[in-house]
Design a protein around this motif. Structure first.
Motif, mmCIF file in Angstrom:
data_model
loop_
_atom_site.group_PDB
_atom_site.id
_atom_site.type_symbol
_atom_site.label_atom_id
_atom_site.label_comp_id
_atom_site.label_asym_id
_atom_site.label_seq_id
_atom_site.Cartn_x
_atom_site.Cartn_y
_atom_site.Cartn_z
ATOM 1 N N GLU A 126 0.900 -1.263 0.015
ATOM 2 C CA GLU A 126 0.000 -0.168 0.146
ATOM 3 C C GLU A 126 0.741 1.361 -0.027
ATOM 4 O OE1 GLU A 126 -3.649 -0.016 2.619
ATOM 5 O OE2 GLU A 126 -2.368 -1.302 3.624
ATOM 6 N N TYR A 127 0.498 2.160 -0.770
ATOM 7 C CA TYR A 127 1.016 3.476 -0.585
ATOM 8 C C TYR A 127 0.356 4.452 0.506
ATOM 9 C CZ TYR A 127 2.923 7.784 -2.506
ATOM 10 O OH TYR A 127 3.471 9.376 -2.620
ATOM 11 N N GLU A 128 1.267 5.095 1.127
ATOM 12 C CA GLU A 128 0.795 6.161 2.288
ATOM 13 C C GLU A 128 -0.578 5.507 2.841
ATOM 14 O OE1 GLU A 128 0.189 9.930 -0.002
ATOM 15 O OE2 GLU A 128 2.484 10.325 0.403
ATOM 16 N N CYS A 132 -0.619 6.911 9.386
ATOM 17 C CA CYS A 132 0.201 7.725 9.694
ATOM 18 C C CYS A 132 0.690 7.391 11.172
ATOM 19 C CB CYS A 132 -0.292 9.353 10.193
ATOM 20 S SG CYS A 132 -0.898 10.039 8.584
ATOM 21 N N TYR A 183 3.195 11.436 10.804
ATOM 22 C CA TYR A 183 4.288 11.030 9.887
ATOM 23 C C TYR A 183 3.517 9.758 8.824
ATOM 24 C CZ TYR A 183 8.026 7.756 8.194
ATOM 25 O OH TYR A 183 8.970 7.082 7.299
ATOM 26 N N LEU A 184 3.306 10.290 7.673
ATOM 27 C CA LEU A 184 2.656 9.508 6.690
ATOM 28 C C LEU A 184 3.565 8.673 5.920
ATOM 29 C CD1 LEU A 184 0.056 8.952 4.994
ATOM 30 C CD2 LEU A 184 0.540 10.656 3.547
ATOM 31 N N ILE A 185 3.264 7.140 6.395
ATOM 32 C CA ILE A 185 4.405 6.507 5.610
ATOM 33 C C ILE A 185 4.404 6.371 4.293
ATOM 34 C CG2 ILE A 185 4.513 5.266 7.907
ATOM 35 C CD1 ILE A 185 3.208 2.876 6.611
ATOM 36 N N ASP A 186 5.456 6.120 3.613
ATOM 37 C CA ASP A 186 5.375 5.984 2.246
ATOM 38 C C ASP A 186 4.504 4.460 1.643
ATOM 39 O OD1 ASP A 186 6.628 8.447 1.844
ATOM 40 O OD2 ASP A 186 8.514 7.591 1.562
ATOM 41 N N GLU A 233 10.374 3.929 3.821
ATOM 42 C CA GLU A 233 10.507 5.324 3.529
ATOM 43 C C GLU A 233 11.257 5.573 2.213
ATOM 44 O OE1 GLU A 233 10.691 9.536 4.261
ATOM 45 O OE2 GLU A 233 9.216 8.059 4.824
#
Length: 91
Positions: A14-16, A19, A31-34, A48
């Motif tokens: 999954e993308y973003e 958090c 922090y919105l993970i990549d 990240e």
């Protein structure tokens, strides 16, 4: 994303997707993970994507706080935290 799509060891990514809250100088940040990646072997990684200098010691104190909280979160959940930069050869 193409790498994740074509990697036979990846079963889901999954993308973003979510958090992680962290505190810096008495303020709360998100922090919105990549990427969140699940592998066939059952391991799960928070990844990240960032510049190489983030792997060195010369990063901001705010970034250090963010990564420290991400690592703490990963340890609690049984995940791994990885930083991938332009110098990593993943293809």
């Amino acid at each position: 994303m193409k790498y994740l799509d074509e990697n036979e060891d990846v079963i889901f990514w999954e993308y973003e997707p979510f958090c992680i809250k962290y505190t810096f100088e008495e303020k709360i940040y998100n922090y919105l993970i990549d990427f969140f990646v699940t592998y066939k072997n059952g391991s799960k990684n928070i990844i990240e994507i960032g510049p190489e200098f983030r792997k060195r010691k010369k990063i901001t104190e705010k970034t250090k706080a963010k990564f420290k909280e991400a690592e703490k979160f990963c340890k609690k959940e049984g995940y791994k935290f990885k930083l991938i930069t332009e110098k990593d050869h993943i293809f």
